[in-house]
Design an enzyme around this catalytic site. Structure first.
Site, PDB file in Angstrom:
ATOM      1  N   ARG A   8      40.129  29.779  42.147  1.00 58.62           N
ATOM      2  CA  ARG A   8      40.230  30.185  43.558  1.00 58.62           C
ATOM      3  C   ARG A   8      41.393  29.498  44.276  1.00 58.62           C
ATOM      4  O   ARG A   8      41.849  29.948  45.307  1.00 58.62           O
ATOM      5  CB  ARG A   8      38.926  29.871  44.293  1.00 58.62           C
ATOM      6  CG  ARG A   8      37.691  30.506  43.677  1.00 58.62           C
ATOM      7  CD  ARG A   8      37.715  32.030  43.803  1.00 58.62           C
ATOM      8  NE  ARG A   8      36.455  32.597  43.346  1.00 58.62           N
ATOM      9  CZ  ARG A   8      36.173  32.957  42.090  1.00 58.62           C
ATOM     10  NH1 ARG A   8      37.100  32.815  41.145  1.00 58.62           N
ATOM     11  NH2 ARG A   8      34.999  33.460  41.780  1.00 58.62           N
ATOM     12  N   ALA A  35      36.728   6.654  56.264  1.00 58.86           N
ATOM     13  CA  ALA A  35      36.347   8.002  56.683  1.00 58.86           C
ATOM     14  C   ALA A  35      37.430   9.028  56.370  1.00 58.86           C
ATOM     15  O   ALA A  35      37.127  10.152  55.982  1.00 58.86           O
ATOM     16  CB  ALA A  35      36.039   8.001  58.181  1.00 58.86           C
ATOM     17  N   LYS A  82      34.629  -0.294  48.112  1.00 60.54           N
ATOM     18  CA  LYS A  82      34.780   1.137  48.390  1.00 60.54           C
ATOM     19  C   LYS A  82      35.605   1.851  47.327  1.00 60.54           C
ATOM     20  O   LYS A  82      35.278   2.971  46.932  1.00 60.54           O
ATOM     21  CB  LYS A  82      35.430   1.327  49.763  1.00 60.54           C
ATOM     22  CG  LYS A  82      34.519   0.986  50.914  1.00 60.54           C
ATOM     23  CD  LYS A  82      35.211   1.264  52.237  1.00 60.54           C
ATOM     24  CE  LYS A  82      34.271   0.964  53.394  1.00 60.54           C
ATOM     25  NZ  LYS A  82      34.922   1.242  54.700  1.00 60.54           N
ATOM     26  N   CYS A 183      36.649   1.968  65.824  1.00 54.71           N
ATOM     27  CA  CYS A 183      35.403   2.674  65.495  1.00 54.71           C
ATOM     28  C   CYS A 183      34.196   1.775  65.753  1.00 54.71           C
ATOM     29  O   CYS A 183      33.095   2.255  66.013  1.00 54.71           O
ATOM     30  CB  CYS A 183      35.428   3.143  64.055  1.00 54.71           C
ATOM     31  SG  CYS A 183      36.707   4.375  63.742  1.00 54.71           S
TER      32      CYS A 183
END
Ligand code: ZN
Length: 337
Positions: A8, A35, A82, A183
């Site tokens: 696709r 994020a 992370k 944040c």
């Protein structure tokens, strides 16, 4: 034969087989797996970018989960770095690509080692210092990079194509004066970080598929709560820009480097030149003094109201203070100087 996983994507006129072959043989570095970085990483991994490097200095925390993709509650409970948690998840999503995770902090002396010579660099950092450093390196090396930021319900993105568009320093003189909303202090809406990460990933795929001419050299802003997506301006290159004009790379040359830096959420990061730390020995020593949790990557030592996370390379994040002197004192007392 069943359709391939990229069918696709290849069907898009702008990409096709040739464009996807380029994507599959390309290397993207994502600096910061928060994020923005995790959204970009997932989209690029699913698109089949041949080699992804993920660089992040921090570990997964429960407060990350409302907006950061790729992580779950077990990563937060175990305090997994992370970059490592993101790599694990991405390997399950696409086992055909090469993924390199690096738990480290972007500092002037190490930039070339950490970033190498990728085809594109994506900004998932949370501070201006890192962005000026990225900008210096990218302009010096002629590597495209894509700035992105989000706080509250507001987000911004801008591609920097060396020698073609304005660089970050043409637009921003230096880090803003005074405390900026973060944040941690102002909050952040998950959809806005996902949107900015998507914009960055879209530009990255334009570049990696050989469609750099299609990249729009504008600054895109959005307030997802109060207004529409806007392309606010086409920044002009500043002939007197110290970075892309005069090729004086102050951030890369370490002029603004500090061994201690604030890193949001009431925490101070400390760099140490002492080298690799024996975390097992440190754990044995600190268990007599307070609560210690550790894994293969880091050790967390809690002694209310502070908590110190020490990484194997001696770097530490001291939580519970914004005062560099307090953080340095705690590091010297408990970890050693
Ligand atoms: Zn410039």
């Amino acid at each position: 034969m069943p359709p391939g996983r990229y069918t696709r994507l290849v069907r898009l006129d702008a990409i096709g087989e040739a464009g996807h072959n380029r994507i599959a043989s390309s290397h993207a570095v994502i600096v910061g797996c928060g994020a923005l970085g995790t959204v970009v990483a997932e989209l690029l991994a699913r698109s089949g970018v041949g080699h992804l490097t993920l660089l992040d200095r921090d570990f997964v925390d429960l407060t990350n989960l409302h907006r950061q993709f790729l992580f779950d509650e077990s990563d937060a409970a175990e305090g997994i770095p992370k970059a490592v948690a993101a790599e694990r998840r991405l390997r399950a999503i696409n086992s055909e690509i090469e993924i390199t995770s690096v738990v480290d902090d972007l500092r002037p002396r190490r930039v070339a080692d950490l970033l190498g010579r990728p085809d594109v660099i994506i900004d998932g950092t949370d501070n201006f210092e890192a962005r000026f450093l990225l900008n210096d390196y990218a302009v010096e090396q002629g590597i495209p990079w894509i700035y992105g930021a989000a706080v509250g319900t507001y987000g911004i993105a801008m591609p920097v194509l060396p020698d073609r568009t304005a660089c970050f320093r043409c637009v921003f003189d230096g880090p803003p004066e005074g405390l900026q909303p973060t944040c941690e202090t102002a909050g952040v809406l998950g959809p806005v970080t996902a949107l900015i990460g998507s914009l960055q990933a879209g530009v990255a795929l334009q570049i990696l598929s050989g469609n750099t001419d299609a990249v729009r050299d504008t600054i895109t802003t959005v307030d997802l709560w109060h207004g529409p997506l806007r392309e606010v301006s086409k920044p002009e290159r500043d002939p007197d820009c110290p970075c892309c004009g005069h090729r004086e790379f102050e951030w890369l040359n370490g002029k603004h480097d500090t061994p201690v830096s604030l890193c949001g959420r009431n925490a101070v990061q400390i760099h140490s030149e002492r080298g690799v730390i024996d975390l097992a020995a440190l754990k044995t020593r600190l268990e007599l003094e307070g609560t210690v949790r550790s894994n293969d990557f880091a050790l967390r030592f809690a002694l209310a109201p502070h908590e110190i996370t020490v990484f194997r390379d001696g770097r530490a994040i001291v939580h519970g203070t914004q005062d560099p002197a307090v953080a340095r004192g705690l590091y010297a007392k408990w970890i050693g100087s």
